[in-house]
Design a protein around this motif. Structure first.
Motif, PDB file in Angstrom:
ATOM      1  N   ASP A 283       0.972  -1.116  -0.015  1.00  0.00           N
ATOM      2  CA  ASP A 283       0.015  -0.108  -0.087  1.00  0.00           C
ATOM      3  C   ASP A 283       0.953   1.118  -0.004  1.00  0.00           C
ATOM      4  N   VAL A 284       0.287   2.121  -0.771  1.00  0.00           N
ATOM      5  CA  VAL A 284       1.175   3.537  -0.504  1.00  0.00           C
ATOM      6  C   VAL A 284       0.814   4.229   0.810  1.00  0.00           C
ATOM      7  N   PHE A 285       1.612   4.908   1.229  1.00  0.00           N
ATOM      8  CA  PHE A 285       1.648   5.139   2.780  1.00  0.00           C
ATOM      9  C   PHE A 285       1.021   6.734   2.779  1.00  0.00           C
ATOM     10  N   HIS A 286      -0.157   6.482   3.412  1.00  0.00           N
ATOM     11  CA  HIS A 286      -0.994   8.051   3.424  1.00  0.00           C
ATOM     12  C   HIS A 286      -0.753   8.418   5.217  1.00  0.00           C
ATOM     13  N   PRO A 287       0.023   9.550   5.595  1.00  0.00           N
ATOM     14  CA  PRO A 287       0.151   9.753   7.050  1.00  0.00           C
ATOM     15  C   PRO A 287      -1.226   9.946   7.572  1.00  0.00           C
ATOM     16  N   GLU A 288      -2.072  10.636   6.863  1.00  0.00           N
ATOM     17  CA  GLU A 288      -3.254  11.185   7.561  1.00  0.00           C
ATOM     18  C   GLU A 288      -3.991   9.917   8.031  1.00  0.00           C
ATOM     19  N   ARG A 289      -4.165   8.987   6.932  1.00  0.00           N
ATOM     20  CA  ARG A 289      -4.917   7.604   6.943  1.00  0.00           C
ATOM     21  C   ARG A 289      -4.260   6.861   8.279  1.00  0.00           C
ATOM     22  N   MET A 290      -2.928   6.673   8.189  1.00  0.00           N
ATOM     23  CA  MET A 290      -2.137   6.067   9.464  1.00  0.00           C
ATOM     24  C   MET A 290      -2.425   6.451  10.669  1.00  0.00           C
ATOM     25  N   ALA A 291      -2.388   7.890  10.795  1.00  0.00           N
ATOM     26  CA  ALA A 291      -3.008   8.577  11.952  1.00  0.00           C
ATOM     27  C   ALA A 291      -4.237   8.020  12.522  1.00  0.00           C
ATOM     28  N   GLN A 292      -5.162   7.985  11.417  1.00  0.00           N
ATOM     29  CA  GLN A 292      -6.555   7.438  11.942  1.00  0.00           C
ATOM     30  C   GLN A 292      -6.519   6.158  12.551  1.00  0.00           C
ATOM     31  N   ARG A 293      -5.776   5.434  11.887  1.00  0.00           N
ATOM     32  CA  ARG A 293      -5.861   3.800  12.345  1.00  0.00           C
ATOM     33  C   ARG A 293      -5.134   3.791  13.525  1.00  0.00           C
ATOM     34  N   ILE A 294      -3.955   4.372  13.869  1.00  0.00           N
ATOM     35  CA  ILE A 294      -3.217   4.446  15.203  1.00  0.00           C
ATOM     36  C   ILE A 294      -4.261   4.802  16.304  1.00  0.00           C
ATOM     37  N   LEU A 295      -5.204   5.771  15.971  1.00  0.00           N
ATOM     38  CA  LEU A 295      -6.078   6.429  16.854  1.00  0.00           C
ATOM     39  C   LEU A 295      -7.490   5.484  17.054  1.00  0.00           C
ATOM     40  N   GLY A 296      -7.420   4.635  16.302  1.00  0.00           N
ATOM     41  CA  GLY A 296      -8.649   3.401  16.304  1.00  0.00           C
ATOM     42  C   GLY A 296      -9.987   3.886  15.576  1.00  0.00           C
TER      43      GLY A 296
END
Length: 449
Positions: A283-296
């Motif tokens: 997957d292409v890395f999307h910082p804003e999407r990863m931040a959402q996943r980290i925060l559940g």
């Protein structure tokens, strides 16, 4: 992915529950817990302190602002924005311009470098419609060339090798000439790794880099190694000044330190993330999407994108008509299971759906989750698959024997299937065809995955 960090961050926001607004006291309490969560996730203390200082300053700026947003939600939004910024802010594209474009792949042994090379070739061929060539330049590990050839055959991408040639620079240069004369528009050079950084390894990767002048140099990092991965990434960057980072093994027990701090430490963006062994799990890395996943909070955008890759408009319209007429059958259900399998790791997919990650994090969910259901459906006759309503007791007993399950399990599965079918029919009347998330209805209490 990042379950431990998510749990700790949630605890950091508990202090704000029931609070009327953000105050200097409750902000300080939350910030302290956030810093502890980051350090526990293997984030360098200095970086964690700098991060939480920014969060604190932004939160204090909201202290006297009248807002309808609850303090906890406001703090989550501030942390989400800062996490995204820490990880790079926005997605960074891979540069594959050139004739051919040259991608150099570097990293330590065991980081998932060769598997990533195969995944990248598959990504460029299927999603970017390019004609890639894999180049085997790991001349030390006996199985490396064979592994790349197996992957190449699996994804229908040729692999360039020169038998008995132990000079990776020479192999890479000849691969470029071969690509030019055979209409390959991008080559991916898989280089040798070592168990640890050493002078010989660094000299070799430096020589290859200088000789082929890649349009894109990528450093592959095992995300489970945490802060050690960040230190290794810095050492490699000092030698080859690469263009981006690839985080592998994100489906493992990763604490998050590498994902959060590599961009800050090295100054180079994370371009891809990889999970599992399947060739389509890149997957292409999307910082804003990863931040959402980290925060559940899930990542519904990525989920929809993955679904669209498997989307067949003609078949979807046929399915929607059947759902509207309440004619959804077991053949249709099998087809939908196939679509989900193609989308990748099931537990990872469910983690993209808001709220589902928390429900599934302690469950052993993988591709085999559907095996039980499939064995039941495969034990039905074609007539039974197309007409679920004809399943009487006699037929159910025969299906139970054929699938190796007891009658109770068969009844439970059919009951859940009927409930799902009714729910989809109701949704189709008011809101159009249900999405793939609804196909996962029924929970983990029974037969449905």
């Amino acid at each position: 992915m990042f379950e431990s960090l998510n749990d700790r961050l949630e605890k950091a926001f508990i202090n704000l529950k029931g609070q009327g607004k953000l105050t200097e006291i409750n902000i300080a309490q939350s910030v302290k817990e956030i810093r502890r969560a980051l350090v526990a996730a293997d984030v360098n203390y200095k970086i964690a302190k700098e991060f939480t200082d920014k969060v604190k300053d932004k939160a204090l700026g909201q202290e006297n602002v009248l807002t309808s947003v609850k303090p906890g939600e406001l703090m989550v939004k501030i942390v989400q924005d800062e996490l995204a910024e820490l990880m790079g802010g926005e997605a960074a594209e891979i540069d594959i311009k050139g004739n051919p474009g040259i991608v150099l792949v570097a990293g330590l042994q065991g980081s998932g470098k060769t598997t990533f090379s195969g995944k990248l070739a598959n990504y460029l061929r299927t999603r970017k419609k390019l004609n890639p060539l894999l180049v085997a330049c790991d001349v030390y590990r006996p199985a490396a060339i064979n592994q790349l050839q197996v992957l190449g055959e699996q994804i229908k991408v040729p692999v360039f090798t020169i038998e008995d040639n132990k000079n990776p620079v020479d192999i890479a240069q000849k691969a470029i000439a071969h690509a030019k004369s055979n209409n390959f528009n991008v080559i991916i050079v898989d280089t040798a790794g070592r168990l640890a950084i050493d002078e010989e390894m660094m000299n070799e990767i430096s020589n290859i880099n200088a000789a082929i002048d890649p349009t894109e140099a990528l450093f592959v990092v095992d995300s489970m190694t945490g802060q050690d991965a960040v230190n290794t990434a810095k050492a490699f960057n000092d030698v080859i000044d690469y263009d981006g980072v690839v985080l592998t093994k994100l489906d493992g027990d990763t604490r998050g330190g590498a994902a959060l701090t590599i961009k800050y430490t090295v100054g180079k963006p994370i371009k891809f993330t990889s999970a599992g062994e399947k060739m389509d799990t890149l997957d292409v890395f999307h910082p804003e999407r990863m931040a959402q996943r980290i925060l559940g909070m899930g990542d519904i955008v990525s989920f929809v994108e993955k679904a669209q890759e498997q989307y067949d408009e003609k078949e979807a319209k046929k399915l929607e008509k059947k759902i509207r007429k309440n004619k959804f059958d077991f053949n249709d259900f099998l087809n939908q299971i196939g679509q989900l399998r193609k989308m990748g790791d099931l537990k990872g997919l469910m983690g993209m759906i808001p709220g589902m990650g928390k429900l599934t994090k302690n469950l052993d969910i993988d591709d085999s989750a559907f095996n039980k259901v499939e064995s039941i459906i495969f034990s039905m006759t074609p007539e039974e698959r197309a007409n679920p309503e004809i399943l009487n007791m006699s037929r159910k007993r025969r299906i139970a024997r054929g699938s190796g399950h007891n009658l109770h399990e068969i009844n439970m599965f059919i009951k859940q299937f009927d409930q799902m079918k009714k729910m989809m029919h109701m949704m189709s009347k008011g809101k159009g065809m249900g999405n793939l998330a609804n196909m996962m209805g029924g929970g983990n209490r029974g037969m449905m995955p």
